[in-house]
Design an enzyme around this catalytic site. Sequence first.
Site, PDB file in Angstrom:
ATOM      1  N   GLU A   1       0.719  -1.292   0.108  1.00 19.39           N
ATOM      2  CA  GLU A   1      -0.070  -0.042   0.264  1.00 19.39           C
ATOM      3  C   GLU A   1       1.024   1.273   0.356  1.00 19.39           C
ATOM      4  OE1 GLU A   1      -2.513  -2.093   3.547  1.00 19.39           O
ATOM      5  OE2 GLU A   1      -4.396  -1.002   2.193  1.00 19.39           O
TER       6      GLU A   1
ATOM      7  N   GLU B   1      -4.261  -9.461   3.763  1.00 16.87           N
ATOM      8  CA  GLU B   1      -5.015  -9.333   4.856  1.00 16.87           C
ATOM      9  C   GLU B   1      -5.941 -10.303   5.352  1.00 16.87           C
ATOM     10  OE1 GLU B   1      -3.777  -7.438   3.161  1.00 16.87           O
ATOM     11  OE2 GLU B   1      -2.917  -5.277   3.689  1.00 16.87           O
TER      12      GLU B   1
HETATM   13  N1  COA Z   1       5.400  -8.464  11.636  1.00 18.11           N
HETATM   14  C1  COA Z   1       6.418  -8.273  12.799  1.00 18.11           C
HETATM   15  N2  COA Z   1       7.679  -9.120  12.509  1.00 18.11           N
HETATM   16  C2  COA Z   1       7.242  -9.067  11.170  1.00 18.11           C
HETATM   17  C3  COA Z   1       6.507  -9.430   9.966  1.00 18.11           C
HETATM   18  C4  COA Z   1       5.074  -8.433  10.019  1.00 18.11           C
HETATM   19  N3  COA Z   1       4.364  -8.147   9.548  1.00 18.11           N
HETATM   20  N4  COA Z   1       6.896  -9.962   8.617  1.00 18.11           N
HETATM   21  C5  COA Z   1       8.097 -10.994   9.352  1.00 18.11           C
HETATM   22  N5  COA Z   1       8.205 -10.482  10.079  1.00 18.11           N
HETATM   23  C6  COA Z   1       9.550 -10.828  11.226  1.00 18.11           C
HETATM   24  C7  COA Z   1       9.561 -12.548  11.048  1.00 18.11           C
HETATM   25  O1  COA Z   1       8.668 -12.502  13.396  1.00 18.11           O
HETATM   26  C8  COA Z   1      10.338 -12.457  11.785  1.00 18.11           C
HETATM   27  O2  COA Z   1      10.998 -12.334  13.574  1.00 18.11           O
HETATM   28  P1  COA Z   1      11.794 -13.413  14.302  1.00 18.11           P
HETATM   29  O3  COA Z   1      13.547 -13.511  13.625  1.00 18.11           O
HETATM   30  O4  COA Z   1      11.870 -12.405  15.602  1.00 18.11           O
HETATM   31  O5  COA Z   1      11.097 -14.577  13.792  1.00 18.11           O
HETATM   32  C9  COA Z   1      11.422 -11.966  11.079  1.00 18.11           C
HETATM   33  O6  COA Z   1      10.427 -11.153  10.593  1.00 18.11           O
HETATM   34  C10 COA Z   1      11.504 -12.535   9.736  1.00 18.11           C
HETATM   35  O7  COA Z   1      10.535 -13.189   9.066  1.00 18.11           O
HETATM   36  P2  COA Z   1      10.286 -14.251   8.513  1.00 18.11           P
HETATM   37  O8  COA Z   1       9.274 -15.225   8.730  1.00 18.11           O
HETATM   38  O9  COA Z   1      11.544 -15.278   9.841  1.00 18.11           O
HETATM   39  O10 COA Z   1      11.186 -14.992   7.310  1.00 18.11           O
HETATM   40  P3  COA Z   1      10.452 -15.663   6.175  1.00 18.11           P
HETATM   41  O11 COA Z   1      11.792 -15.769   4.684  1.00 18.11           O
HETATM   42  O12 COA Z   1      10.538 -17.001   7.214  1.00 18.11           O
HETATM   43  O13 COA Z   1       9.355 -15.383   5.381  1.00 18.11           O
HETATM   44  C11 COA Z   1       7.375 -13.698   5.028  1.00 18.11           C
HETATM   45  C12 COA Z   1       9.141 -14.026   5.178  1.00 18.11           C
HETATM   46  C13 COA Z   1       6.778 -12.462   3.780  1.00 18.11           C
HETATM   47  C14 COA Z   1       6.621 -15.077   3.908  1.00 18.11           C
HETATM   48  C15 COA Z   1       7.127 -14.282   6.706  1.00 18.11           C
HETATM   49  O14 COA Z   1       7.759 -13.097   7.590  1.00 18.11           O
HETATM   50  C16 COA Z   1       5.732 -14.008   6.404  1.00 18.11           C
HETATM   51  O15 COA Z   1       4.120 -14.273   6.092  1.00 18.11           O
HETATM   52  N6  COA Z   1       5.545 -12.714   7.518  1.00 18.11           N
HETATM   53  C17 COA Z   1       3.949 -12.016   7.667  1.00 18.11           C
HETATM   54  C18 COA Z   1       3.462 -11.131   6.422  1.00 18.11           C
HETATM   55  C19 COA Z   1       2.276 -10.639   6.708  1.00 18.11           C
HETATM   56  O16 COA Z   1       1.359 -11.405   6.920  1.00 18.11           O
HETATM   57  N7  COA Z   1       2.260  -9.389   6.832  1.00 18.11           N
HETATM   58  C20 COA Z   1       1.343  -8.429   7.362  1.00 18.11           C
HETATM   59  C21 COA Z   1       0.216  -8.097   6.006  1.00 18.11           C
HETATM   60  S1  COA Z   1      -0.674  -7.152   6.923  1.00 18.11           S
END
Ligand code: COA
Length: 247
Positions: A115, A135
């Site tokens: 966004e 979302e």
């Molecule tokens: N809010 C808070 N923390 C987040 C985040 C978010 N939206 N996205 C990633 N992080 C954090 C993870 O919790 C992780 O923290 P940690 O190392 O303390 O465990 C760190 O960032 C790295 O992310 P990780 O999940 O280990 O990386 P990945 O490469 O395995 O996966 C994603 C990447 C993007 C697929 C995964 O992080 C994810 O699904 N994130 C959430 C996306 C989301 O739903 N966003 C909200 C949109 S409304």
Amino acid sequence: MTCFETILYERADAIAWITLNRPAVLNAYSVRMRDELHEIVQAIRDDDEVRAVVVKGAGEKAFCGGADLSEFLTAPSVIEARRIRALRDLWGALRSLQQPLIAALHGYVLGSGMEIALFCDLRIASEDVVFGLPEIGLGILPGAGGTQTVPRAIGLSRSLDMLLTNRRMDATEALSAGLVNRVVPRDALIAAALGVARRIASFDPMIVCDAKRAVREGLDLSLEQGLKLEQRLVARARRTTGSSRTN
Ligand code: COA
């Protein structure tokens, strides 16, 4: 360079650089980030010397992984989390910024990250970019303009596909859908954004801002109203520059 808690801000000549700077959590968009971005956007608005703005993400993995889920999970309710976020109108401030915004996008560009990118005027992506609107899978609606800005950029069908099925979009598809203006190798991303920003900054700033305004505001008007807006801006440019450069 000015260091905020979640943002790095730098102005080099006529170009402002905003870096989302929470790489350990994929630059997740937090309330703190909203406040700091809001402050920076206000400062840019009042800084006549800024002629173009680049927004980018720190770290290797993401431009922005979306709203900070830890805040959503610790808030008393999603409604409360949303209420707190709405206290500062960052989206209105971004939308009404006169200077062109260029998003330099790499890695994950999810939810609020997408966004933010959609409030930018031009989007340059690296080959590793991944767009998504997760979302609905989290039981919430995009609340930073996504239901309106995404369809305006890529049309109804593609938007609904991303929104309702949580389907991600890669660089090739994003380019063909018109979600991004160009795709470059990862190590060329910043240079590409800088090149575009410099080119914009080399033009007459008033003409640039008025051209942006005519297109952005015009899209929300009828053709007739849009043409009138264009004529008002052309007339003003003639008065201000005293030139006949505009047709
Ligand atoms: N809010 C808070 N923390 C987040 C985040 C978010 N939206 N996205 C990633 N992080 C954090 C993870 O919790 C992780 O923290 P940690 O190392 O303390 O465990 C760190 O960032 C790295 O992310 P990780 O999940 O280990 O990386 P990945 O490469 O395995 O996966 C994603 C990447 C993007 C697929 C995964 O992080 C994810 O699904 N994130 C959430 C996306 C989301 O739903 N966003 C909200 C949109 S409304």
